[in-house]
Design an enzyme around this catalytic site. Sequence first.
Site, PDB file in Angstrom:
ATOM      1  N   ASP A 108       5.308  -4.166  -1.086  1.00  0.00           N
ATOM      2  CA  ASP A 108       4.075  -3.518  -0.627  1.00  0.00           C
ATOM      3  C   ASP A 108       3.183  -3.162  -1.824  1.00  0.00           C
ATOM      4  O   ASP A 108       3.524  -3.464  -2.973  1.00  0.00           O
ATOM      5  CB  ASP A 108       4.494  -2.282   0.197  1.00  0.00           C
ATOM      6  CG  ASP A 108       3.428  -1.793   1.155  1.00  0.00           C
ATOM      7  OD1 ASP A 108       2.423  -2.490   1.354  1.00  0.00           O
ATOM      8  OD2 ASP A 108       3.607  -0.689   1.718  1.00  0.00           O
ATOM      9  N   HIS A 109       2.089  -2.483  -1.548  1.00  0.00           N
ATOM     10  CA  HIS A 109       1.079  -2.088  -2.559  1.00  0.00           C
ATOM     11  C   HIS A 109       1.558  -2.057  -4.012  1.00  0.00           C
ATOM     12  O   HIS A 109       2.492  -1.324  -4.338  1.00  0.00           O
ATOM     13  CB  HIS A 109       0.553  -0.672  -2.264  1.00  0.00           C
ATOM     14  CG  HIS A 109      -0.233  -0.586  -1.000  1.00  0.00           C
ATOM     15  ND1 HIS A 109      -1.589  -0.757  -0.951  1.00  0.00           N
ATOM     16  CD2 HIS A 109       0.168  -0.362   0.279  1.00  0.00           C
ATOM     17  CE1 HIS A 109      -2.003  -0.631   0.300  1.00  0.00           C
ATOM     18  NE2 HIS A 109      -0.954  -0.397   1.072  1.00  0.00           N
ATOM     19  N   GLU A 181      -0.606   7.178   0.590  1.00  0.00           N
ATOM     20  CA  GLU A 181       0.681   6.528   0.720  1.00  0.00           C
ATOM     21  C   GLU A 181       1.286   6.306  -0.650  1.00  0.00           C
ATOM     22  O   GLU A 181       0.584   5.886  -1.565  1.00  0.00           O
ATOM     23  CB  GLU A 181       0.559   5.173   1.438  1.00  0.00           C
ATOM     24  CG  GLU A 181       1.938   4.544   1.712  1.00  0.00           C
ATOM     25  CD  GLU A 181       1.846   3.200   2.416  1.00  0.00           C
ATOM     26  OE1 GLU A 181       2.290   3.105   3.551  1.00  0.00           O
ATOM     27  OE2 GLU A 181       1.339   2.242   1.794  1.00  0.00           O
ATOM     28  N   HIS A 225      -3.809   5.137   5.880  1.00  0.00           N
ATOM     29  CA  HIS A 225      -2.368   5.370   5.839  1.00  0.00           C
ATOM     30  C   HIS A 225      -2.106   6.775   6.380  1.00  0.00           C
ATOM     31  O   HIS A 225      -2.866   7.694   6.102  1.00  0.00           O
ATOM     32  CB  HIS A 225      -1.862   5.311   4.395  1.00  0.00           C
ATOM     33  CG  HIS A 225      -1.858   3.926   3.822  1.00  0.00           C
ATOM     34  ND1 HIS A 225      -2.410   3.629   2.607  1.00  0.00           N
ATOM     35  CD2 HIS A 225      -1.351   2.769   4.298  1.00  0.00           C
ATOM     36  CE1 HIS A 225      -2.247   2.331   2.357  1.00  0.00           C
ATOM     37  NE2 HIS A 225      -1.598   1.791   3.362  1.00  0.00           N
ATOM     38  N   HIS A 265      -3.188  -2.738   7.585  1.00  0.00           N
ATOM     39  CA  HIS A 265      -2.474  -1.619   6.943  1.00  0.00           C
ATOM     40  C   HIS A 265      -2.712  -0.347   7.734  1.00  0.00           C
ATOM     41  O   HIS A 265      -3.710  -0.209   8.423  1.00  0.00           O
ATOM     42  CB  HIS A 265      -2.966  -1.422   5.505  1.00  0.00           C
ATOM     43  CG  HIS A 265      -2.293  -2.338   4.544  1.00  0.00           C
ATOM     44  ND1 HIS A 265      -1.465  -1.896   3.546  1.00  0.00           N
ATOM     45  CD2 HIS A 265      -2.317  -3.688   4.458  1.00  0.00           C
ATOM     46  CE1 HIS A 265      -1.009  -2.946   2.876  1.00  0.00           C
ATOM     47  NE2 HIS A 265      -1.502  -4.040   3.398  1.00  0.00           N
ATOM     48  N   ASN A 287       1.448  -3.235   9.143  1.00  0.00           N
ATOM     49  CA  ASN A 287       2.354  -2.359   8.415  1.00  0.00           C
ATOM     50  C   ASN A 287       2.596  -1.074   9.184  1.00  0.00           C
ATOM     51  O   ASN A 287       1.668  -0.476   9.719  1.00  0.00           O
ATOM     52  CB  ASN A 287       1.759  -1.996   7.051  1.00  0.00           C
ATOM     53  CG  ASN A 287       1.715  -3.177   6.107  1.00  0.00           C
ATOM     54  OD1 ASN A 287       2.057  -4.295   6.480  1.00  0.00           O
ATOM     55  ND2 ASN A 287       1.301  -2.937   4.880  1.00  0.00           N
TER      56      ASN A 287
HETATM   57 ZN   LIG Z   1      -0.864  -0.149   3.037  1.00  0.00          ZN
END
Ligand SMILES: [Zn+2]
Length: 359
Positions: A108-109, A181, A225, A265, A287
């Site tokens: 992820d990110h 997040e 998020h 997201h 996500n």
């Molecule tokens: Zn994300």
Amino acid sequence: MPVPEGIVPGVQTGENLMKLLKYAQENGFAYPAVNCISSSSVNACLEAAKVAGSPIILQVSQGGAAMYAGKSLNNKDQSASIKGAIAFAMHARLMAEQYGVVAIVHSDHCAAKLRPWFDGMLDADEKYFAAHGEPLFSSHMLDLSEEPIAENIETSAEYLKRMAPMNCLLEIELGITGGEEDGVDNTGVDNASLYSQPEDIMLAYETFTPISPYFTIAASFGNVHGVYKPGNVSLSPEILGAAQKYVAEKIGAPEGSKPVFFVFHGGSGSDKAKIDEALGHGVIKMNIDTDTQWAYWNGLKEYEAANHDYLQGQIGNPDGADKPNKKKYDPRAWIRACEGSMVARLQECYTDLKSLGKQ
Ligand SMILES: [Zn+2]
């Protein structure tokens, strides 16, 4: 509906990964991508996929990877997050086969300052590729959305060049996902940057396509998020539809085609109708983290509430002052309750994404 021909349970990369993404887009559904922080959460996701009879995307963040490795470790130069991510991917590979589940393994990110983590995972992919003819991970996300857009796309293209020989897929972010997040706080960003422009998506598309078809775009359409009070989040999935139309026209693709694979997201807490609308605009991955975090915790909360009087000491409960409580406080009992709750929550997610029974 069966998965595309040639795909057998286990982790998918390269051509099979592409087949799965196309299959989802053509049929208007998306795969849930769930953040994992331990073997327990990976197993819960695989169990959820097995129950749903559908593929799953397992993903790990930089912080989640550090947790996977053990929080006491020094994470200098991202060494713990690199090893944690590798351990996660190896575990997922072994267990996806064991569960008989079709899985995609993703990171992820990764913001600019975390690039050593990304580089370390690519090193592991190349090493795995040399031995097995495929990368360790199916895909990685590089999130340079904090940088100017031209720089974001240019740097991402350099990484895609490195990943292309392995057919490893790159997910990028254009615009900014609001909220907070994994320690990145975007709660105060300007509203306009929460919505991607079709020109930016086109620039990414035309820059990446000559290098590799293995890319997806997390475009911003007001997503955040985290989970907030209803009314605080304004999702505009039509932005994705407008971008598909814009790109299709520019490249001369037939009207109504969807040249871009979009990633959603901040799926947690989203309005179900907006999720449905996003699926119609070519979203193939959503996500989910905050809602499954809650589900995992809520499993423990309910377990404790149901067994409270048996969890106050090693010996002694309502059945007698000398009765042992070992079976109740054994982590296998309460971690299992967390897993069961996460499995149940993911069934709701599969329903939202119209991907039940897609394996
Ligand atoms: Zn994300």
